[in-house]
Scaffold this motif. Structure first.
Motif, mmCIF file in Angstrom:
data_model
loop_
_atom_site.group_PDB
_atom_site.id
_atom_site.type_symbol
_atom_site.label_atom_id
_atom_site.label_comp_id
_atom_site.label_asym_id
_atom_site.label_seq_id
_atom_site.Cartn_x
_atom_site.Cartn_y
_atom_site.Cartn_z
ATOM 1 N N ALA A 29 0.832 -1.198 0.000
ATOM 2 C CA ALA A 29 0.000 0.000 0.000
ATOM 3 C C ALA A 29 0.871 1.254 0.000
ATOM 4 O O ALA A 29 0.565 2.234 -0.690
ATOM 5 C CB ALA A 29 -0.930 0.001 1.207
ATOM 6 N N THR A 30 1.967 1.223 0.745
ATOM 7 C CA THR A 30 2.874 2.363 0.780
ATOM 8 C C THR A 30 3.522 2.583 -0.579
ATOM 9 O O THR A 30 3.662 3.722 -1.034
ATOM 10 C CB THR A 30 3.950 2.156 1.861
ATOM 11 O OG1 THR A 30 3.313 1.889 3.098
ATOM 12 C CG2 THR A 30 4.823 3.369 2.008
ATOM 13 N N LEU A 31 3.903 1.506 -1.235
ATOM 14 C CA LEU A 31 4.448 1.631 -2.590
ATOM 15 C C LEU A 31 3.419 2.228 -3.543
ATOM 16 O O LEU A 31 3.743 3.038 -4.407
ATOM 17 C CB LEU A 31 4.904 0.267 -3.110
ATOM 18 C CG LEU A 31 6.196 -0.274 -2.534
ATOM 19 C CD1 LEU A 31 6.422 -1.700 -3.008
ATOM 20 C CD2 LEU A 31 7.362 0.612 -2.923
ATOM 21 N N LEU A 32 2.179 1.834 -3.375
ATOM 22 C CA LEU A 32 1.109 2.344 -4.216
ATOM 23 C C LEU A 32 0.862 3.832 -3.956
ATOM 24 O O LEU A 32 0.660 4.616 -4.881
ATOM 25 C CB LEU A 32 -0.169 1.549 -3.961
ATOM 26 C CG LEU A 32 -1.364 1.825 -4.833
ATOM 27 C CD1 LEU A 32 -1.062 1.454 -6.267
ATOM 28 C CD2 LEU A 32 -2.552 1.044 -4.339
ATOM 29 N N ILE A 33 0.905 4.239 -2.689
ATOM 30 C CA ILE A 33 0.659 5.633 -2.335
ATOM 31 C C ILE A 33 1.784 6.536 -2.833
ATOM 32 O O ILE A 33 1.547 7.587 -3.420
ATOM 33 C CB ILE A 33 0.488 5.778 -0.805
ATOM 34 C CG1 ILE A 33 -0.810 5.111 -0.358
ATOM 35 C CG2 ILE A 33 0.496 7.241 -0.385
ATOM 36 C CD1 ILE A 33 -0.917 4.929 1.134
ATOM 37 N N THR A 34 3.033 6.109 -2.605
ATOM 38 C CA THR A 34 4.164 6.971 -2.938
ATOM 39 C C THR A 34 4.636 6.806 -4.375
ATOM 40 O O THR A 34 5.305 7.698 -4.895
ATOM 41 C CB THR A 34 5.356 6.684 -2.008
ATOM 42 O OG1 THR A 34 5.731 5.321 -2.154
ATOM 43 C CG2 THR A 34 5.010 7.012 -0.581
ATOM 44 N N GLY A 35 4.313 5.687 -4.993
ATOM 45 C CA GLY A 35 4.824 5.440 -6.337
ATOM 46 C C GLY A 35 6.294 5.071 -6.332
ATOM 47 O O GLY A 35 6.985 5.215 -7.339
ATOM 48 N N GLY A 36 6.796 4.595 -5.204
ATOM 49 C CA GLY A 36 8.208 4.246 -5.069
ATOM 50 C C GLY A 36 8.535 2.919 -5.728
ATOM 51 O O GLY A 36 7.654 2.177 -6.183
#
Length: 147
Positions: A90-97
């Motif tokens: 989810a964090t990857l999805l939010i930040t686009g990292g």
């Protein structure tokens, strides 16, 4: 009992599996909406995650997840790992990292608590809720015995 799942031996493995399934379902839904070219903004996804996904995924977490080790907060217990990976995605999805990015750095960028601190906060909130129950509540006698 109120959406909790227990197996025949009163272990929480089935509840953990249900929480993991909820998290994976949520990620699939948001992946459809959060396309990088024409999707929902990252701030909306972050708000959706913190207000909708976390309460649904971690419903009754005070019962089926052990409390984090207060002396070693950086260590993630083995029972946290599958749910921790959902927060990482989810964090990857939010930040686009990138997938190789540090999760703690991405949590900081997304303005999210690390997963072990999130679980600890939810457990403290539920403890406070149990301690402030009115005397007429059926659980009050059990809470007083446990104290």
């Amino acid at each position: 009992i109120l959406g909790l799942i227990l197996d025949n031996e009163l272990w929480w493995g089935s509840q953990q599996a249900a929480a993991l399934a909820k998290g994976q379902t949520w990620l699939q839904w948001v992946l459809r909406v959060a396309k990088s070219a024409s999707g929902v903004a990252a701030s909306c996804i972050c708000h959706l995650y913190t207000s909708q996904a976390v309460p649904h995924i971690l419903y009754s977490a005070e019962l089926f997840l052990p409390p984090p080790d207060p002396h070693n907060l950086a260590k993630v217990p083995a029972t946290f790992k599958p749910l921790y990976l959902i927060q990482c995605k989810a964090t990857l999805l939010i930040t686009g990292g990138l997938r190789s990015s540090l999760t703690n750095a991405l949590d900081q960028l997304a303005n999210l608590l690390p997963f072990h601190l999130l679980v600890s906060r939810l457990q403290r909130q539920s403890l406070l809720h149990y301690c402030t129950l009115p005397l007429s509540h059926p659980l009050t006698c059990f809470v007083q015995q446990a104290a």
